[in-house]
Scaffold this active site. Structure first.
Site, PDB file in Angstrom:
ATOM      1  N   CYS A   1       5.489  -0.769  -2.790  1.00  0.00           N
ATOM      2  CA  CYS A   1       6.280   0.088  -1.697  1.00  0.00           C
ATOM      3  C   CYS A   1       6.841  -1.145  -0.513  1.00  0.00           C
ATOM      4  CB  CYS A   1       5.829   1.049  -1.393  1.00  0.00           C
ATOM      5  SG  CYS A   1       5.779   2.530  -3.276  1.00  0.00           S
TER       6      CYS A   1
ATOM      7  N   TRP B   1       4.769  25.886  18.867  1.00  0.00           N
ATOM      8  CA  TRP B   1       4.409  26.283  17.939  1.00  0.00           C
ATOM      9  C   TRP B   1       5.077  25.179  16.773  1.00  0.00           C
ATOM     10  CZ3 TRP B   1       4.235  31.536  15.675  1.00  0.00           C
ATOM     11  CH2 TRP B   1       3.621  31.896  16.338  1.00  0.00           C
TER      12      TRP B   1
ATOM     13  N   ALA C   1      -0.104   0.051 -10.212  1.00  0.00           N
ATOM     14  CA  ALA C   1      -0.452   1.093  -9.501  1.00  0.00           C
ATOM     15  C   ALA C   1      -1.870   1.905 -10.576  1.00  0.00           C
ATOM     16  CB  ALA C   1      -0.081   1.844  -9.345  1.00  0.00           C
TER      17      ALA C   1
ATOM     18  N   GLU D   1      -0.087  -7.773 -19.645  1.00  0.00           N
ATOM     19  CA  GLU D   1       1.190  -7.786 -18.625  1.00  0.00           C
ATOM     20  C   GLU D   1       2.035  -8.245 -18.854  1.00  0.00           C
ATOM     21  OE1 GLU D   1       1.970  -5.522 -15.569  1.00  0.00           O
ATOM     22  OE2 GLU D   1       3.736  -7.141 -15.140  1.00  0.00           O
TER      23      GLU D   1
ATOM     24  N   ASP E   1       4.673   5.379 -13.075  1.00  0.00           N
ATOM     25  CA  ASP E   1       6.379   5.749 -13.261  1.00  0.00           C
ATOM     26  C   ASP E   1       6.853   6.268 -14.841  1.00  0.00           C
ATOM     27  OD1 ASP E   1       6.210   5.708 -10.716  1.00  0.00           O
ATOM     28  OD2 ASP E   1       7.338   3.963 -10.024  1.00  0.00           O
TER      29      ASP E   1
ATOM     30  N   TYR F   1      -2.139  21.754  18.155  1.00  0.00           N
ATOM     31  CA  TYR F   1      -1.662  21.480  19.315  1.00  0.00           C
ATOM     32  C   TYR F   1      -2.222  20.918  19.897  1.00  0.00           C
ATOM     33  CZ  TYR F   1       0.929  23.112  23.710  1.00  0.00           C
ATOM     34  OH  TYR F   1       1.570  22.814  25.364  1.00  0.00           O
TER      35      TYR F   1
END
Lengths: 447, 447
Positions: free
Chosen positions: B42, B433, B10, B32, B282, B425
């Protein structure tokens, strides 16, 4: 001390309950014109969609419960007609036509709003219905249940009209919407509103914008003919959803200041221009968090919050509301449509130099099944770099995402700051770059 | 100018692409170690869940495309082993064991993180697998497909472990999770983590927390025995998901400063303690937006964002990252689990005086069908009134809602200010709420 409240819906009953909680000895009287208090008006289209559901499911708490459990005096079918600010009294008539007069130390005007009835011949025929209060809802649902309704014409294309399209379609009823101004959701970015239009059309809804209804006539065999200049639609029922206006006449007549759209002007403590009178809910205005200017955007959360805040202030607990962003969401069949803050036009009017971006991205991660497209439109200010507004349309992932933009507006964030927000990511819920961030990154390049 | 990047996931590939876009003549070389670049790590649990899907679906862009379309030199299976900051070279070995040496003007260390392998006898047996890079994913999926797997033991109970529970269950495989420390998601409010536990148990997952695995042995007839002090679990495969640690050895050996958990320390421009070397992803740390202190919270969005920002700065376009809130979401069967900001303990450690609230409310409006319960936990500071953190668990409506709290953390909002946010809402999407507002209102009373 006498605390009198005119109007027993969201703002009024929130204020009544809160005030009683603060000061159990306060005499709280609610004057409500209809026979209902405290119900979920926004739930009506969804209730109407299901013939099996009782409309009274939407009642959150009955008047008798407010009386018994909280000691709030609820006067149903009491119509307040006049406020006398000198003698501090509210005058009106009860269900039996008898006059009443309620003295107050503090008054809350929570009279809400009423549907606008366009001046069209036939607009008051039986079977031409509005949908604002619960009684309207009962009437409408009763009308639907009592006869064979194959087609309904809705006058107007706001969010109540759009929600009713889905409700009626769920009952197998064909729907046409018609309104004089051209454009479906004309405040919305054109790419986004085109998607809403496509969704409605895919569900068979007829959209006749730019056509003023000239008359509604009862058809000989039953039903109606809705006539415009170049078309006539035959239908079995008409719903008028052509907008609402604040019920502020009683306030204006009492000499209170009014603002945008004639709504009652209130300060951040919900106080009107009279120190003993407060106003909250759909009848009152608010300050916009982006512009700082008065606006009238009647929505349920503000009504509840303003009711609470008015009660706080009346009970001596100072509460100042920071204002509204105008955040709203509604469902149009399988689409979530959400917005917050200013449109490009509103931004220009407010003196900003708006720049906008519209992007189309995915609702889930790369290669994750079940993904749908999401459209995001952002408005920023070229001068200050501030984020001014956001709109989203998608099959999933818009209704709650819009809140991140709303909070950014409250915080007066720049697009640059907002674009750096650490938003959540997991493949089932979105792409690595949240759609709002992708849009912010794009907008940043243009600012 | 030579821009060398160690690590092609990433952060590394984001930086490579971005730098090439800024400066097409820049020589960009990616070293790499594996045979893959640019994939959705993920997404692996969700891919594994479906035997029909190819693991390579997760590849976003292949190395050859980066080479051809963008002119980025991608050196696969090139393992960087040493950085010489004096001569500005990266040294290592290629796939054939041949040494290479890459000179750089600017270097980006984007080496990621590696699974922690607890020191347990048998941890390296074939069939005891980890899940970090795509090669791990292929190996794991191949192992699942090649034999009859009835039960899997997962060592660890972090979010990868939890996502794998669902993935394996989808394939009809029974799962047991085991870890030495007591408590499932111990950082989480106990009411919320109890709900996650109940969800896992309802799906038949065995949860054995507070039990250290002492050995893994190959069973005579195939499969494994996972032994702890007071129990032995027989299974057909073991997944080690006991956390990850930053791949920062190469940086530390080069004399670069490291911080929390040994991650490479970077400033807001992603620069390490050496002016020619940057780090992202990371392997690197970040500043927390709530505390302002260095933290190591390795997540995908930050990796992508940091890769971009490092490239910007290397190309002379100053970009400063404001930091992270640690916002995360994951799915546990039918639950959405989300968090942002500090836990109560983290807040105490950071010198705040935390106060918390935990509420349970509904995901949709009063009387709206299909509603589910939502738990919200908020952390605020008694001294300043600031919002410090939020956690949510529910069947719907948590994954995107958490973002509103995350933005509030970026804006350093008080709980009082946040409680005034104008959130969306409509009955299908939430109560009037919003659950976050209800929690904020409750927390406000305690502050």
């Amino acid at each position: 001390m006498d605390f009198v409240i005119i109007g027993g819906d969201a703002a009024g009953m929130s204020a009544a309950s809160r005030a009683k909680r603060h000061q159990p000895n306060l005499r709280v009287t609610v004057l409500e014109m209809t026979r209902d208090v405290s119900y979920s008006a926004c739930g009506m289209p969804y209730n109407i969609a299901d013939p099996q559901r009782d409309m009274d499911d939407l009642v959150v708490r009955e008047a008798a419960v407010f009386e018994k459990k909280q000691g709030i005096r609820v006067r149903l079918r009491h119509e307040a007609r006049r406020i006398d600010p000198e003698s501090r009294r509210v005058e009106g008539v009860d269900a039996d036509g008898r006059p009443f007069s309620s003295p107050y130390d503090r008054l809350l005007i929570a009279t809400g709003a009423s549907p606008i009835l366009p001046k069209i011949p036939g607009i008051k025929l039986p079977g031409v219905l509005v949908l604002k209060n619960l009684e309207d809802g009962r009437r409408l649902k009763h009308y639907l249940s009592g006869r064979k309704i194959g087609r309904v014409v809705i006058i107007g294309m706001g969010y109540i009209a759009l929600e009713m399209c889905e409700a009626l379609a769920a009952r197998g009823i064909a729907v046409d919407m018609i309104k004089p101004r051209p454009g479906l959701l004309p405040w919305m970015d054109s790419e986004l509103s085109a998607r809403v239009r496509a969704e409605l059309e895919a569900h068979g809804v007829g959209i006749h914008d730019g056509r003023a209804v000239e008359n509604i006539t009862a058809a000989p065999g039953g039903g109606f003919k809705v006539g415009a200049a170049d078309m006539t639609i035959s239908c079995d029922m008409v719903i008028v959803a052509a907008g609402i206006s604040p019920n502020s006449r009683i306030a204006a007549d009492a000499g209170l200041e009014t603002g945008p759209m004639g709504a009652v002007s209130v300060d951040a403590t919900l106080r009107t221009s009279n120190p003993y009178i407060y106003s909250a809910g759909d009848c009152a205005d608010a300050f916009h968090v982006v512009t700082g200017k008065r606006v009238w955007i009647p929505l349920a959360l503000r009504a509840n919050r303003a009711g609470w805040a008015a009660a706080d202030n009346i009970c001596g607990i100072e509460t100042r509301l920071s204002g509204i962003a105008g955040t709203a969401v509604f469902k149009v069949f399988d689409l979530e449509v959400a917005c917050t803050g200013l449109t490009q036009n509103e931004a220009t009017t407010a003196g900003f130099l708006p720049e906008t971006v519209t992007i189309k991205t995915r609702s889930r991660a790369h290669a994750h099944p079940g993904s749908a497209s999401i459209h995001v439109h952002l408005v920023g200010d070229r001068e200050t770099g501030r984020l001014l507004g956001a709109q989203m349309v998608g099959r999933e992932g818009c209704a709650h995402r819009i809140n991140a933009a709303a909070v950014a507006l409250h915080a007066h964030m720049t697009v640059a700051d907002f674009s750096q927000s650490d938003l959540a990511y997991a493949p089932p819920f979105g792409p690595v770059w949240d759609p709002l961030l992708t849009a912010a990154n794009q907008l940043l390049k243009k600012l």
